[in-house]
Design an enzyme around this catalytic site. Structure first.
Site, PDB file in Angstrom:
ATOM      1  N   GLU A 183     -67.198  12.206 -22.949  1.00 23.73           N
ATOM      2  CA  GLU A 183     -67.865  12.652 -21.725  1.00 23.73           C
ATOM      3  C   GLU A 183     -68.856  11.599 -21.246  1.00 23.73           C
ATOM      4  O   GLU A 183     -69.605  11.031 -22.045  1.00 23.73           O
ATOM      5  CB  GLU A 183     -68.642  13.956 -21.953  1.00 23.73           C
ATOM      6  CG  GLU A 183     -67.792  15.183 -21.801  1.00 23.73           C
ATOM      7  CD  GLU A 183     -67.411  15.754 -23.134  1.00 23.73           C
ATOM      8  OE1 GLU A 183     -67.221  14.946 -24.073  1.00 23.73           O
ATOM      9  OE2 GLU A 183     -67.302  16.989 -23.233  1.00 23.73           O
ATOM     10  N   TYR A 191     -63.389  12.195 -27.848  1.00 24.27           N
ATOM     11  CA  TYR A 191     -64.213  12.789 -26.784  1.00 24.27           C
ATOM     12  C   TYR A 191     -65.110  11.724 -26.182  1.00 24.27           C
ATOM     13  O   TYR A 191     -65.792  11.004 -26.909  1.00 24.27           O
ATOM     14  CB  TYR A 191     -65.097  13.912 -27.352  1.00 24.27           C
ATOM     15  CG  TYR A 191     -64.584  15.287 -26.978  1.00 24.27           C
ATOM     16  CD1 TYR A 191     -64.378  15.619 -25.636  1.00 24.27           C
ATOM     17  CD2 TYR A 191     -64.312  16.240 -27.945  1.00 24.27           C
ATOM     18  CE1 TYR A 191     -63.907  16.871 -25.286  1.00 24.27           C
ATOM     19  CE2 TYR A 191     -63.840  17.495 -27.599  1.00 24.27           C
ATOM     20  CZ  TYR A 191     -63.636  17.800 -26.258  1.00 24.27           C
ATOM     21  OH  TYR A 191     -63.166  19.032 -25.911  1.00 24.27           O
ATOM     22  N   ASP A 246     -55.519  10.562   1.285  1.00 22.83           N
ATOM     23  CA  ASP A 246     -54.849  11.019   0.065  1.00 22.83           C
ATOM     24  C   ASP A 246     -53.538  10.237  -0.002  1.00 22.83           C
ATOM     25  O   ASP A 246     -52.570  10.558   0.690  1.00 22.83           O
ATOM     26  CB  ASP A 246     -54.588  12.523   0.143  1.00 22.83           C
ATOM     27  CG  ASP A 246     -53.844  13.040  -1.087  1.00 22.83           C
ATOM     28  OD1 ASP A 246     -53.286  12.216  -1.836  1.00 22.83           O
ATOM     29  OD2 ASP A 246     -53.814  14.273  -1.278  1.00 22.83           O
ATOM     30  N   ARG A 292     -49.088  10.786 -15.912  1.00 26.88           N
ATOM     31  CA  ARG A 292     -49.509  11.856 -15.003  1.00 26.88           C
ATOM     32  C   ARG A 292     -51.036  11.899 -14.957  1.00 26.88           C
ATOM     33  O   ARG A 292     -51.682  12.055 -15.997  1.00 26.88           O
ATOM     34  CB  ARG A 292     -48.985  13.208 -15.489  1.00 26.88           C
ATOM     35  CG  ARG A 292     -47.495  13.267 -15.649  1.00 26.88           C
ATOM     36  CD  ARG A 292     -47.004  14.680 -15.719  1.00 26.88           C
ATOM     37  NE  ARG A 292     -47.026  15.256 -14.402  1.00 26.88           N
ATOM     38  CZ  ARG A 292     -46.081  15.011 -13.469  1.00 26.88           C
ATOM     39  NH1 ARG A 292     -45.061  14.229 -13.727  1.00 26.88           N
ATOM     40  NH2 ARG A 292     -46.173  15.553 -12.285  1.00 26.88           N
ATOM     41  N   THR A 305     -52.584  10.158  -7.064  1.00 26.77           N
ATOM     42  CA  THR A 305     -52.048  10.386  -8.406  1.00 26.77           C
ATOM     43  C   THR A 305     -51.579   9.034  -8.930  1.00 26.77           C
ATOM     44  O   THR A 305     -51.380   8.092  -8.165  1.00 26.77           O
ATOM     45  CB  THR A 305     -50.842  11.342  -8.375  1.00 26.77           C
ATOM     46  OG1 THR A 305     -49.939  10.891  -7.368  1.00 26.77           O
ATOM     47  CG2 THR A 305     -51.256  12.764  -8.099  1.00 26.77           C
ATOM     48  N   LYS A 363     -46.665   8.717  -9.535  1.00 24.83           N
ATOM     49  CA  LYS A 363     -45.559   8.734  -8.567  1.00 24.83           C
ATOM     50  C   LYS A 363     -45.066   7.301  -8.365  1.00 24.83           C
ATOM     51  O   LYS A 363     -44.548   6.708  -9.310  1.00 24.83           O
ATOM     52  CB  LYS A 363     -46.016   9.397  -7.271  1.00 24.83           C
ATOM     53  CG  LYS A 363     -46.412  10.875  -7.446  1.00 24.83           C
ATOM     54  CD  LYS A 363     -46.713  11.552  -6.131  1.00 24.83           C
ATOM     55  CE  LYS A 363     -47.001  13.036  -6.298  1.00 24.83           C
ATOM     56  NZ  LYS A 363     -48.430  13.349  -6.396  1.00 24.83           N
TER      57      LYS A 363
END
Ligand code: DSN
Length: 423
Positions: free
Chosen positions: A56, A54, A201, A237, A228, A231
């Protein structure tokens, strides 16, 4: 094939799905323009020990202890991302492209503010404000279109008129089904006239921009790019946001991602992003990006030779949209299904101002990032396009489809999916 030693011993059901997918990918040609093959180095990072942690917050400012190595790793990812996209700031935590876009909207706007983005049926994306999305309830989305669907030219004059009328906070350039270069300078000029942020984008063309074969919107003064990483960039991903130079925007984006939108970042995926960025900074990647475009052009030639209508009249990037219903009398759904049967995977797609329905549209969308990763060049792209046309013209001829299937398998065996890209 990967060994999957522990899954095999422990979970036969899931092991069988992995074996099935490995085989599907081995003997099939992937032409979905948003898919690719990640290297084994990227996949090792995805399955690494960082999945346990974790974290954060951001490097040096976390809400949990034990961050010595996560901080080092995320900082490396950020520095590589900045270098790849000529950015001053990068946030590598978005879980995907949609999450990156939503965080970007909340960072730059107040509820009720307006975004001017590309219409979905003209190439835009759901997250650019389609009526079915949750963000459409929060922000106001207005849409521009192409002026000529057979050249792909955007109607910049109409875009300017809409910007003046609707006073958007953000002018969004970007697409998931459009095959031409955008005139970023024109977007910027219009945005400056109405005092809007410029956001690109670049989810589909990340690899082309990183590889220097597509224009980088930051060279035209854009403020922010969302994307992303899985691709054409060939990573895990995930999503990412890069900021050209404005520190205030970078702070707003960081706050909007965490704590605004997300909790614990997926550190194993950030590690895999860092590995993929390292691969994209390797000199081989430029050659890869160049070949993606050459292969798409080679496919364009075949479709044109067979007089199949291509939306935008062809391609400048990695993808093509063909009106198979208008040209061959085969619907997009029929084309997707029959091509799947011969081992060629792509997706049905609406064409501009679609006369049919989204579930069975007139078009197909296909692209070259994944087949190029296998080492295929123009010769193979040409053969593949010929095989596609042959399949579509013989959709009910089982014997012919079997011959095509064998040709696809032979091509796949000649061009296995590589394990590494940095030799
Ligand atoms: N689903 C992606 C694509 O295929 O283009 C975009 O999010």
């Amino acid at each position: 094939m990967s060994e999957y030693k522990y899954i095999k011993d422990q979970d036969e059901e899931i092991y069988q799905t992995l074996v099935g997918e490995e085989e599907r990918e081995r003997v099939g040609i992937e032409l979905i323009p948003s898919e690719n093959y990640a290297s084994l180095a990227v996949r090792e990072a995805c399955g690494s020990v960082f999945t346990n942690k974790y974290s954060e917050g951001y490097p040096g400012r976390r809400y949990y202890g034990g961050q010595e190595f996560t901080d080092q790793m995320e900082t490396i990812a950020i520095e590589r991302a900045k270098k790849l996209f000529k950015a001053e700031y990068a946030n590598v935590q978005p879980l995907g492209g949609a999450a990156a876009n939503v965080a970007m909207y909340f960072a730059l706007m107040e509820p009720g503010d307006t975004v001017l983005g590309m219409d979905l049926s003209h190439g835009g994306h759901l997250t650019h404000g389609h009526p079915t999305t949750a963000i459409n309830k929060v922000f106001n989305f207005v849409r521009y279109k192409m002026k000529d669907v057979d050249t792909g030219e955007i109607d910049y004059e109409h875009l300017r008129e809409m910007a003046i009328e609707h006073k958007p906070k953000i002018i969004l350039a970007g697409f998931s089904a459009y095959s031409r270069e955008l005139d970023y300078a024109k977007f910027k000029e219009i945005a400056d006239e109405v005092g809007a942020y410029t956001v690109a984008d670049i989810a589909h063309i990340t690899g082309l921009i990183a590889g220097g074969v597509a224009k980088n919107p930051f060279d035209y003064g854009f403020d922010v790019m969302t994307m992303t990483t899985h691709k054409s960039l060939r990573g895990p991903r995930g999503g990412m946001i890069v900021i050209r130079e404005d520190e205030e925007i970078a702070k707003k984006i960081n706050k909007a991602v965490f704590p605004g939108m997300q909790g614990g970042p997926h550190m194993h995926i950030i590690a895999a992003k860092a590995v993929a960025f390292g691969e994209a900074l390797h000199p081989n990647f430029k050659l890869y990006a160049e070949q993606i475009v050459k292969n798409a052009k080679a496919m364009e030639v075949v479709f044109k030779d067979h007089e199949v209508r291509l939306l935008c009249g062809g391609t400048d990037n990695h993808l093509l949209l063909a009106d198979v219903y208008g040209s061959l009398g085969v619907t997009g759904q029929e084309a997707e299904t029959v091509l799947d049967e011969v081992g060629i995977t792509l997706n049905k797609n609406m064409i501009a101002d679609e006369p049919r329905s989204a579930l069975d549209p007139s078009g197909i969308r296909f692209g070259t990032p994944a087949m190029t990763t296998r080492g295929m060049k123009e010769e193979e792209a040409t053969s593949l396009a010929e095989l596609m046309i042959r399949t579509l013209k013989n959709k009910d001829n089982e014997a012919e489809k079997e011959k095509i299937r064998q040709a696809v398998v032979a091509l796949c065996e000649k061009f296995p999916v590589p394990e590494t890209f940095v030799d």
